[in-house]
Each structure stands twice: as C-alpha cells, then as structure tokens.
Design a protein around this motif. Structure first.
Motif, PDB file in Angstrom:
ATOM      1  N   ARG A   4      19.500  -2.230   2.838  1.00 24.95           N
ATOM      2  CA  ARG A   4      18.768  -1.858   1.621  1.00 24.95           C
ATOM      3  C   ARG A   4      17.728  -2.905   1.227  1.00 24.95           C
ATOM      4  NH1 ARG A   4      20.611  -4.167  -3.133  1.00 24.95           N
ATOM      5  NH2 ARG A   4      22.516  -5.415  -2.981  1.00 24.95           N
ATOM      6  N   HIS A   5      17.981  -4.178   1.523  1.00 25.24           N
ATOM      7  CA  HIS A   5      17.010  -5.221   1.182  1.00 25.24           C
ATOM      8  C   HIS A   5      15.727  -5.031   1.992  1.00 25.24           C
ATOM      9  CE1 HIS A   5      19.902  -7.752  -1.096  1.00 25.24           C
ATOM     10  NE2 HIS A   5      20.774  -7.193  -0.282  1.00 25.24           N
ATOM     11  N   LEU A   6      15.875  -4.808   3.288  1.00 26.75           N
ATOM     12  CA  LEU A   6      14.706  -4.587   4.135  1.00 26.75           C
ATOM     13  C   LEU A   6      14.041  -3.261   3.790  1.00 26.75           C
ATOM     14  CD1 LEU A   6      12.832  -5.239   6.467  1.00 26.75           C
ATOM     15  CD2 LEU A   6      14.578  -4.356   8.045  1.00 26.75           C
ATOM     16  N   ARG A   7      14.839  -2.224   3.543  1.00 23.43           N
ATOM     17  CA  ARG A   7      14.273  -0.922   3.181  1.00 23.43           C
ATOM     18  C   ARG A   7      13.424  -1.032   1.916  1.00 23.43           C
ATOM     19  NH1 ARG A   7      18.734   1.565   3.203  1.00 23.43           N
ATOM     20  NH2 ARG A   7      19.190   1.629   0.960  1.00 23.43           N
ATOM     21  N   HIS A   8      13.918  -1.745   0.939  1.00 21.78           N
ATOM     22  CA  HIS A   8      13.193  -1.937  -0.322  1.00 21.78           C
ATOM     23  C   HIS A   8      11.892  -2.698  -0.085  1.00 21.78           C
ATOM     24  CE1 HIS A   8      12.754  -2.415  -4.671  1.00 21.78           C
ATOM     25  NE2 HIS A   8      12.515  -3.701  -4.473  1.00 21.78           N
ATOM     26  N   TYR A   9      11.955  -3.737   0.727  1.00 18.11           N
ATOM     27  CA  TYR A   9      10.760  -4.535   1.003  1.00 18.11           C
ATOM     28  C   TYR A   9       9.685  -3.689   1.702  1.00 18.11           C
ATOM     29  CZ  TYR A   9       7.634  -8.050   2.907  1.00 18.11           C
ATOM     30  OH  TYR A   9       6.502  -8.768   3.229  1.00 18.11           O
ATOM     31  N   LEU A  10      10.081  -2.930   2.724  1.00 13.87           N
ATOM     32  CA  LEU A  10       9.120  -2.126   3.477  1.00 13.87           C
ATOM     33  C   LEU A  10       8.471  -1.068   2.596  1.00 13.87           C
ATOM     34  CD1 LEU A  10      11.172  -1.665   6.771  1.00 13.87           C
ATOM     35  CD2 LEU A  10       9.146  -3.117   6.458  1.00 13.87           C
ATOM     36  N   ARG A  11       9.263  -0.440   1.737  1.00 15.37           N
ATOM     37  CA  ARG A  11       8.684   0.568   0.832  1.00 15.37           C
ATOM     38  C   ARG A  11       7.683  -0.066  -0.118  1.00 15.37           C
ATOM     39  NH1 ARG A  11      14.047   3.778  -0.153  1.00 15.37           N
ATOM     40  NH2 ARG A  11      14.326   2.288  -1.837  1.00 15.37           N
ATOM     41  N   ASN A  12       8.021  -1.221  -0.659  1.00 13.52           N
ATOM     42  CA  ASN A  12       7.113  -1.877  -1.593  1.00 13.52           C
ATOM     43  C   ASN A  12       5.825  -2.344  -0.908  1.00 13.52           C
ATOM     44  OD1 ASN A  12       8.755  -1.472  -3.769  1.00 13.52           O
ATOM     45  ND2 ASN A  12       9.584  -3.547  -3.816  1.00 13.52           N
ATOM     46  N   TYR A  13       5.946  -2.797   0.323  1.00 13.68           N
ATOM     47  CA  TYR A  13       4.740  -3.231   1.037  1.00 13.68           C
ATOM     48  C   TYR A  13       3.811  -2.046   1.290  1.00 13.68           C
ATOM     49  CZ  TYR A  13       1.951  -6.248   4.059  1.00 13.68           C
ATOM     50  OH  TYR A  13       0.922  -7.004   4.583  1.00 13.68           O
ATOM     51  N   LEU A  14       4.391  -0.923   1.707  1.00 14.44           N
ATOM     52  CA  LEU A  14       3.554   0.261   1.920  1.00 14.44           C
ATOM     53  C   LEU A  14       2.966   0.744   0.604  1.00 14.44           C
ATOM     54  CD1 LEU A  14       2.511   2.248   4.035  1.00 14.44           C
ATOM     55  CD2 LEU A  14       4.457   3.726   3.483  1.00 14.44           C
ATOM     56  N   SER A  15       3.715   0.615  -0.487  1.00 16.79           N
ATOM     57  CA  SER A  15       3.176   0.972  -1.802  1.00 16.79           C
ATOM     58  C   SER A  15       1.948   0.148  -2.137  1.00 16.79           C
ATOM     59  CB  SER A  15       4.246   0.772  -2.881  1.00 16.79           C
ATOM     60  OG  SER A  15       5.304   1.691  -2.742  1.00 16.79           O
ATOM     61  N   MET A  16       1.992  -1.143  -1.788  1.00 24.01           N
ATOM     62  CA  MET A  16       0.840  -2.006  -1.995  1.00 24.01           C
ATOM     63  C   MET A  16      -0.350  -1.507  -1.190  1.00 24.01           C
ATOM     64  SD  MET A  16       0.219  -5.925  -0.728  1.00 24.01           S
ATOM     65  CE  MET A  16       0.245  -5.340   0.973  1.00 24.01           C
ATOM     66  N   MET A  17      -0.136  -1.145   0.062  1.00 24.16           N
ATOM     67  CA  MET A  17      -1.226  -0.663   0.908  1.00 24.16           C
ATOM     68  C   MET A  17      -1.833   0.617   0.344  1.00 24.16           C
ATOM     69  SD  MET A  17      -1.668  -2.792   3.445  1.00 24.16           S
ATOM     70  CE  MET A  17      -2.557  -1.812   4.676  1.00 24.16           C
TER      71      MET A  17
END
Length: 353
Positions: A268-281
């Motif tokens: 879940r930590h990695l999943r959360h990070y990846l979603r937030n990074y794509l949100s930034m993009m």
C-alpha cells in the motif's frame, strides 16, 4: 568516431562500483566541472560521456580529451542525436558499474557528500542480496535567484540501514524521488528492460517511476549529494519551454500509464506513492494545457484524461479525485481561471521550475 555498443556486459564484467552516465549535448560551457566532481568519487568508478550528436561547440573533443586523460575511468561515446532519453539508454547499455547513476552535464556531485555513499556502494558488490536503490538528497542551485534549496527525505525514509516499502512514510508533493536523488542497481534496470523514449524531454519521470515496482530494498543517506542547476531560459522545466513541449509531456505521461498499474501493486505504501506521482503528472498536463489555451489544447486535455480512463478506470477515479486535479479541471470559463491560478499553486508544490 566511436558508436555505442549493443552487447550487454555479463555480471562478471561489472567490475566498477558505479557507472555515471553523463548525457552531453553542446555542453562545453559546464561539462568540465561535472566530470571533475565525478572523478573525485574514486578510482573504482566508470564515467560514460555520451556525446549526443553535439555540433555547435567542442563537446565531442572535450569528451575525447577526458577519455585520453583518464582511460581507465572515462569513456567517450559519440552517437547521432537521440535526445536525453536516448543518451541515458546508451549509458545503460554500455554500463559496467554495479550501480548506475545519471548526472546531467550541467550538474555536479559533492565529493564529500558522496563519500559515505561510495563506501556503502562498494560494500554491496559482495553482499548476498545487494540493495536495489540508494537515495540521497539533491540541491536546487537556482541560477537566477542565487539561492540554494535542499530537497531531502529525512521525514520519509529511515536512516542507517536497509529497508523496504513498508517502512517508507508519506512523501510531500514537493519531495518526490527525482533522477537526481536515486542510484539504481544496474542489473535491476536491465532485467526490467528499462527504455526511455528518444527525442523526448521529461523522460526523467519515467526513470524514477517505472523501476520502483522492482525495488525491494533501499538505503537512504541524508547528505546533499547532487547539485541541480535550475533557472536558465533554455531549460526544459522553464515555464515557456514547458508550454512549447506539451506534446512530449503528454507522451511521457501516456507511457507511465501504459507501463505501470499502481492499482495492481500489493504494497500500500508503494501503491499510494505511484498514484500520487501520476496525479502530479496529470495535474501538470492540466495546468499547462489550460495556460496555453489554444484551439487544440482543451481537446488534448480531454484526450489524456480519456486515455487514463480507458486504460485503467479504477486508477482514473483515484487520480481524478485528487484535490489538485479537481481544482485544475473545473469546467466552464470560471473553471479555466481557477485552473490558471492552479499553476501558481502547483509550481510552489511540485517545484517544477
């Protein structure tokens, strides 16, 4: 003129502790300082100077000079212009270092800060399970303002030992991992077949996004190792330049959508990070397309959101509901004004120029 090799070195051939790949394109004004700081990291390093079709200055000759002066450490590779991503691909294909680090020719490393990293990296050559990714701080050297800003991870990553994603905290929007902050294990990048698109800016986002699903172990050093110059008018993160290259920003974002499914990541930590990074993009795409306001820009914006929705409906719902994306994608003329104001907010949060 030497051209890139195509063979992949075997594990036994990985004799150097780290390969520093340095994409060079018309870099005469600043590349010497970069190379000097890399050489200070020790004798067990490899520096690949990838001359990416430079024609306007003496970059090619300078690469050859450094190779002649340090033949056991520096290698000059000359290739037709392929852009930053193509130069990184060439560096990775030719790397003989156990670890791999990209250093842009106008940036530099602090040798004192690199000392503990190098000690640790050397220790990993004989480790039963070597660390996949090492992280260190980077520093914005703002040319126009004469200021420095350290981007660190002390509030997010534990120090002093190797750890996995379960021990990673929540990143602030301004402190995502960037190409400047990561040092990857070379074989990990090769096994995942990392390849960046050629003739495209902003591929550093792919470089620090796609490999993360393969990273099992990390080590963080709270030292200010990488110095990143920012603020020149021709720089890819300059506001006007970014607006002129939105086609490339969209291309990179589409590849990130295609190649990584955060929803399928179990941690879940990695999943959360990846979603937030794509949100930034997606937020950056929204902000700059609405700032440009051309005839096709609104359609391009609709298309990139439609692409995410079609490729991954579940991820689309999570990213679209992000607060910044809600604010920067409001409909109607009033919504466009809010979207433009969102640029000022996003710029301060994401530090993209």
């Amino acid at each position: 003129m030497e051209h890139p090799r195509t063979e992949t070195p075997t594990k036994e051939a990985l004799l150097k502790t780290i390969t520093f790949a340095v994409p060079c394109y018309n870099s005469t004004a600043y590349m010497d300082h970069c190379v000097e700081t890399l050489l200070a990291c020790g004798e067990d390093i490899e520096i690949l100077l990838v001359d990416d079709g430079s024609t306007k200055d003496d970059t090619a000759a300078i690469c050859d000079r450094w190779q002649n002066e340090h033949p056991d450490i520096v290698r000059a590779i000359h290739q037709p212009n392929k852009g930053h991503g193509g130069a990184v691909n060439t560096g990775l294909a030719n790397a003989s270092g156990f670890y791999f680090k990209v250093v842009d020719s106008d940036d530099w490393l602090d040798p004192a800060a690199m000392f503990p990293l190098m000690v640790y990296l050397r220790s990993q050559l004989d480790a039963p399970v070597p660390c996949d990714m090492v992280v260190a701080n980077y520093v914005y050297d703002k040319v126009d303002e004469g200021e420095q800003k350290v981007m660190g991870y002390g509030n997010v990553l534990p120090e002093g030992y190797e750890f996995g994603w379960d021990e990673v905290g929540t990143f602030l929007p301004s402190q995502y991992l960037l190409m400047h902050s990561v040092y990857y294990r070379t074989e990990m990048l090769r096994k995942m077949h990392l390849e960046l698109p050629e003739h495209t800016f902003y591929v550093d986002n792919i470089f620090v996004y796609e490999p993360l699903v393969y990273v099992r172990t990390m080590r963080y050093f709270n030292v200010d190792a990488y110095h990143y110059f920012i603020g020149r008018e021709d720089q890819s993160v300059n506001e006007k330049v970014m607006m002129g290259r939105m086609d490339q920003q969209l291309r990179v974002t589409r590849q990130m959508i295609d190649n990584v499914d955060p929803q399928a990541v179990r941690n879940r930590h990695l999943r959360h990070y990846l979603r937030n990074y794509l949100s930034m993009m997606m937020c950056i795409c929204s902000v700059f397309l609405r700032m440009r306001g051309g005839e096709t820009d609104e359609q391009d914006l609709k298309d990139i959101w439609a692409y995410l929705k079609e490729q991954n409906p579940s991820l689309y719902r999570r990213v679209r509901s992000n607060a910044l994306n809600l604010a920067t994608n409001l409909p109607t003329e009033a919504g466009e004004k809010v979207g433009l104001k969102g640029y000022q907010i996003a710029q301060k949060i994401f530090k993209f120029n």
